[in-house]
Design a protein around this motif. Structure first.
Motif, PDB file in Angstrom:
ATOM      1  N   ASP A   3     -71.961 -23.727 -93.391  1.00 49.48           N
ATOM      2  CA  ASP A   3     -71.963 -23.254 -92.177  1.00 49.48           C
ATOM      3  C   ASP A   3     -70.952 -23.894 -91.206  1.00 49.48           C
ATOM      4  O   ASP A   3     -70.319 -23.487 -90.257  1.00 49.48           O
ATOM      5  CB  ASP A   3     -73.356 -23.524 -91.594  1.00 49.48           C
ATOM      6  N   TRP A   4     -70.432 -25.348 -91.722  1.00 47.10           N
ATOM      7  CA  TRP A   4     -69.411 -25.918 -90.984  1.00 47.10           C
ATOM      8  C   TRP A   4     -67.890 -25.076 -90.728  1.00 47.10           C
ATOM      9  O   TRP A   4     -67.151 -25.225 -89.927  1.00 47.10           O
ATOM     10  CB  TRP A   4     -69.166 -27.247 -91.232  1.00 47.10           C
ATOM     11  N   ALA A   6     -67.623 -21.806 -90.558  1.00 50.14           N
ATOM     12  CA  ALA A   6     -67.819 -20.912 -89.731  1.00 50.14           C
ATOM     13  C   ALA A   6     -67.396 -21.319 -87.998  1.00 50.14           C
ATOM     14  O   ALA A   6     -67.029 -20.660 -87.264  1.00 50.14           O
ATOM     15  CB  ALA A   6     -69.017 -20.164 -89.473  1.00 50.14           C
ATOM     16  N   THR A   7     -67.674 -22.574 -87.750  1.00 46.97           N
ATOM     17  CA  THR A   7     -67.182 -23.209 -86.522  1.00 46.97           C
ATOM     18  C   THR A   7     -65.546 -23.364 -86.410  1.00 46.97           C
ATOM     19  O   THR A   7     -65.451 -23.924 -85.256  1.00 46.97           O
ATOM     20  CB  THR A   7     -67.938 -24.655 -86.499  1.00 46.97           C
ATOM     21  N   ILE A   8     -64.717 -23.546 -87.482  1.00 49.86           N
ATOM     22  CA  ILE A   8     -63.482 -23.642 -87.431  1.00 49.86           C
ATOM     23  C   ILE A   8     -62.728 -22.342 -86.749  1.00 49.86           C
ATOM     24  O   ILE A   8     -62.957 -21.359 -87.104  1.00 49.86           O
ATOM     25  CB  ILE A   8     -62.820 -23.645 -88.812  1.00 49.86           C
ATOM     26  N   THR A   9     -61.985 -22.522 -85.773  1.00 48.36           N
ATOM     27  CA  THR A   9     -61.579 -21.254 -84.901  1.00 48.36           C
ATOM     28  C   THR A   9     -59.837 -21.417 -85.215  1.00 48.36           C
ATOM     29  O   THR A   9     -59.123 -22.080 -85.839  1.00 48.36           O
ATOM     30  CB  THR A   9     -61.408 -21.769 -83.567  1.00 48.36           C
ATOM     31  N   GLN A  12     -57.754 -24.080 -83.584  1.00 48.11           N
ATOM     32  CA  GLN A  12     -57.748 -25.375 -84.387  1.00 48.11           C
ATOM     33  C   GLN A  12     -56.765 -25.373 -85.449  1.00 48.11           C
ATOM     34  O   GLN A  12     -56.041 -26.108 -85.661  1.00 48.11           O
ATOM     35  CB  GLN A  12     -59.152 -25.508 -84.611  1.00 48.11           C
TER      36      GLN A  12
END
Length: 52
Positions: A3-4, A6-9, A12
């Motif tokens: 899931d982590w 999916a938090t990368i944009t 970033q």
């Protein structure tokens, strides 16, 4: 667990790439040529020569 990722944009990732390029250029300016310059062991700035 994954899931982590999916938090990368995109922002970033782009900021990371720009940071790496800036650090590389700073190292080329600051470090001696034997380390970061033409023929340097860390960063070789000599142009690539294609062998025929």
């Amino acid at each position: 667990m994954i899931d982590w990722i999916a938090t990368i944009t995109f922002d970033q990732i782009a900021l990371s790439l720009v940071t790496v390029v800036i650090l590389r250029e700073a190292m080329i300016l600051v470090l001696p040529d034997r380390v970061a310059g033409p023929g340097g062991w860390l960063i070789d700035t000599a142009p690539d020569h294609e062998e025929e």
